[in-house]
Scaffold this active site. Structure first.
Site, PDB file in Angstrom:
ATOM      1  N   GLY B 290       1.027  -1.197  -0.012  1.00 19.45           N
ATOM      2  CA  GLY B 290      -0.025   0.107  -0.103  1.00 19.45           C
ATOM      3  C   GLY B 290       0.858   1.094   0.015  1.00 19.45           C
ATOM      4  N   SER B 291       0.397   2.292   0.528  1.00 18.29           N
ATOM      5  CA  SER B 291       0.980   3.542   0.462  1.00 18.29           C
ATOM      6  C   SER B 291       2.182   4.042   1.110  1.00 18.29           C
ATOM      7  CB  SER B 291      -0.140   4.518   1.114  1.00 18.29           C
ATOM      8  OG  SER B 291      -1.407   4.793   0.547  1.00 18.29           O
TER       9      SER B 291
END
Lengths: 88, 576
Positions: B290-291
């Site tokens: 993810g981020s």
């Protein structure tokens, strides 16, 4: 001639005795070495167990609850200073 | 007895009738007498000479030739942490065996032994003891002294003990995944223990013979490791997560100071790591993170010069690639600078930066960071990255914000360390002082590397990334606000990655990650905290995002470990 024979017999007997004495002494020394080695191995085994015991007793999982039980807490940032400035 | 009469002083006269006989016998062959006497003297002299020689050379080496004993196990060196605290050692234990020929009553032996060892297969043991051709049968190995005494007290003929070395892990499950474990013969089956075997740092022995080798110092710090495991276990309770993983890495040396995956495993039972719930999630699995991947995307953009932290991108519109549309869940509603894209964690912004750099540049950058090739550490091979077979525009966009490329968390942490340590890629190591891997192994498994540090981004880029990470934690509105451990200047990036299942992403099943570093004026330690499938709880304010889960766990960890690592707290923010 007889003297020579007697001398050689005496020499042979004394040499045999000397050799036996040395051999016996060697065996005894070897037994002592083996006994020492056994004691050494036993002591090393004991040390290993004691080391493991000490590490087991000092594991953080055991120490942390004990520390909390006697009222110790995590240090707050304000409680930490450099050693060089602690006594200024 | 003398025969004769005295005829003068000292002389004897022969008696009548004996003279002839004596003369005949004594004077018959003087030459022959002399020869015999000479032969006797020569023989005795030879014997004496040999005896004297043997006696004189008695001080020489005494040698006993015995047939070499058959090695029955391995003597292993102690494993200690970076401060010399014991993690693994060999201890002597008794192993029980039987000589079937000497066993008088098999049924009695089996019955009495089963009272002490209920897990023994009675039928099998009875059958084995019936084989009179065998003189040695193991019954139970590695007995505690108390159990051995109970067997001894049975007084059964045909049973005997043999001392053997068994591995002991006095810290219990602490760092269990990393340590690995050994089998019944004290041979390694996993983890760092296996590294010892592969590099021949163990000795084949017969019986309980301790090794003379020096302890092997790991990079771990027992105190830090415990703090991380403790905080992760608490986080699983607090956020009702299925599992958690955490890592503390020295970004200067590559030494892993703590490596934890909860649920933990007991190194006495290493087979448990095969169970999916107990795998080491830092090295044994790959995940779309993810981020936290935006850290890499922003670094790529800054380092190539295509963008500066102040460069502004229009993130108000969604990004379209093929049939996919990417938009920010909580868009700012205005164009954002690169620094804001980082702090507000804009997917559209990261996608725009990656598109601007291009697929080729993105791939080269990730390759340079070692994220596309297998990584190997002293604890074994890390799960290989899952690189998309097709890497087009849509993959370029999704990889920019951490989807589409799955890597092992340890591998990602090593790459991220290069972005905060001044720009040099390090080889993660579990040994104190590093250099645990042979150069050959390193170059084989680390793309383009020979074990030496390699520059991957400039110092300026690294400094800017560090500033953004600190801003993300220190500034109002940053997603990492809850990671701010007072005084320790933490920086970091959050990542909440939805887990793919059945061909689609499940919005309520996420991996919440926080990649942190401290102290940010000159980052020394990198932390990675991952919570697997946390639930919405009161403690997280009903959220499952990393900012509400993994970030506060990181704060708890840093507050505990920073004093142990010698990082002094400051009341005012220092300048870089």
């Amino acid at each position: 001639m007889r003297l020579l024979a007697l001398s050689t017999v005496f020499l042979a007997l004394s040499s045999a005795f000397l050799l036996y004495a040395l051999s016996n002494e060697t065996r005894q020394l070897e037994e002592r070495v083996q006994a020492q080695e056994r004691r050494l191995a036993s002591a090393r085994g004991d040390i290993a167990v004691l080391k493991a015991d000490r590490a087991h007793l000092a594991r953080p999982e055991r120490i942390a609850p004990l520390a909390r039980a006697i009222g110790l807490v995590q240090p707050r940032p304000a409680q930490l200073v450099e050693a060089s400035t602690a006594f200024d | 007895m003398q025969h004769g009469v005295m005829i003068g002083p000292g002389r004897l006269a022969p008696l009548a009738g004996t003279g002839t006989k004596l003369d005949k016998r004594g004077g018959g062959s003087p030459l022959r007498s002399a020869a015999v006497a000479f032969a006797i003297v020569a023989a005795f002299s030879t014997v004496c000479g040999q005896l004297i020689r043997l006696a004189a050379s008695g001080g020489g080496a005494f040698q006993i030739n015995m047939s070499a004993p058959v090695a029955t196990g391995f003597a292993r060196p102690d494993l200690v942490d970076r401060n010399g605290r014991l993690l693994a050692t060999d201890v002597e234990m008794q192993s029980l065996f039987a000589d079937p020929l000497l066993v008088v009553d098999r049924d009695e032996v089996v019955e009495k032994l089963r009272r002490i060892f209920p897990d023994i297969n009675g039928d099998e043991l009875r059958r084995t003891l019936a084989e009179r051709g065998r003189r040695f049968v193991w019954i139970k190995r590695g007995l505690s002294p108390a159990l051995a005494q109970r067997v001894h007290n049975l007084g059964l003929p045909g049973l005997s003990f043999r001392p053997e070395l068994r591995r002991a892990y006095p810290a219990g499950t602490l760092a269990g995944h990393l340590l690995g474990g050994v089998n019944i013969d004290n041979a390694a089956v996993a983890g760092v223990e296996r590294y010892l075997d592969q590099n021949e740092i163990v000795d084949s022995v017969s019986g309980a013979v301790q090794t003379d080798r020096r302890p092997v110092a790991l990079s771990l710090d027992i105190g830090v490791q415990h703090a991380v495991e403790d905080e992760l276990a608490a986080a699983i309770e607090t956020y009702r997560a299925k599992a958690a993983a955490g890592l503390v890495l020295d970004v200067e040396t590559g030494e892993v100071v703590a490596s934890a995956s909860v649920p933990t495993v007991d190194p006495m039972h290493p087979e448990k790591t095969m169970d999916a719930r107990h795998i080491d999630r830092l090295t044994g699995g790959t995940y779309e993170l993810g981020s936290i991947f935006k850290l890499l995307t922003v670094a790529m953009a800054l380092d190539s010069g295509q963008a500066a932290p102040e460069s502004v991108y229009d993130v108000t519109k969604s990004l379209t690639a093929g049939r996919f549309e990417i938009k920010d869940a909580h868009g700012a509603g205005r164009p954002l600078s690169v620094a804001e894209i980082f702090v507000k964690s804009s997917n559209v912004g990261a996608g725009l930066l990656a598109l601007e750099a291009g697929t080729q540049r993105q791939r080269e950058f990730l390759e340079a960071l070692g994220l596309l090739t297998p990584l190997r550490t002293e604890a074994g091979a890390v799960a290989e990255p899952m690189v998309p077979k097709r890497w087009d525009q849509i993959e370029t966009i999704t990889i920019a914000y951490g989807h589409g490329l799955a890597v092992a968390p340890l591998q990602f942490a090593a790459a991220a360390a290069a972005l905060v340590n001044g720009g040099e890629l390090i080889q993660p190591t579990f040994l104190k002082g590093g250099a645990g891997l042979k150069r050959g192994a390193t170059s084989k498994h680390r793309a383009g590397g020979d074990g030496a540090r390699r520059r991957v981004v400039s110092r300026e880029t690294s400094a800017r990334i560090a500033e953004m990470m600190r801003s993300n934690v220190a500034q109002q509105g940053g997603t990492g606000r809850r990671a701010d451990a007072a005084g320790y200047r933490v920086g970091g990036k959050t990542g909440t990655a939805e887990i793919a299942a059945g061909g689609r992403y499940e919005p309520n099943a996420v991996i919440a990650s926080f990649l942190g570093a401290f102290p940010m004026e000159k980052p020394r330690y990198l932390t990675l905290v991952m919570l697997f499938e946390p639930e919405r709880t009161a403690a997280s304010g009903g959220e499952i995002t990393a900012g509400h889960t993994a970030a506060p766990v990181t704060r708890g960890i840093v507050e505990r470990i920073a004093p142990m690592l010698g990082v002094m707290p400051l009341t005012t923010e220092p300048s870089r």
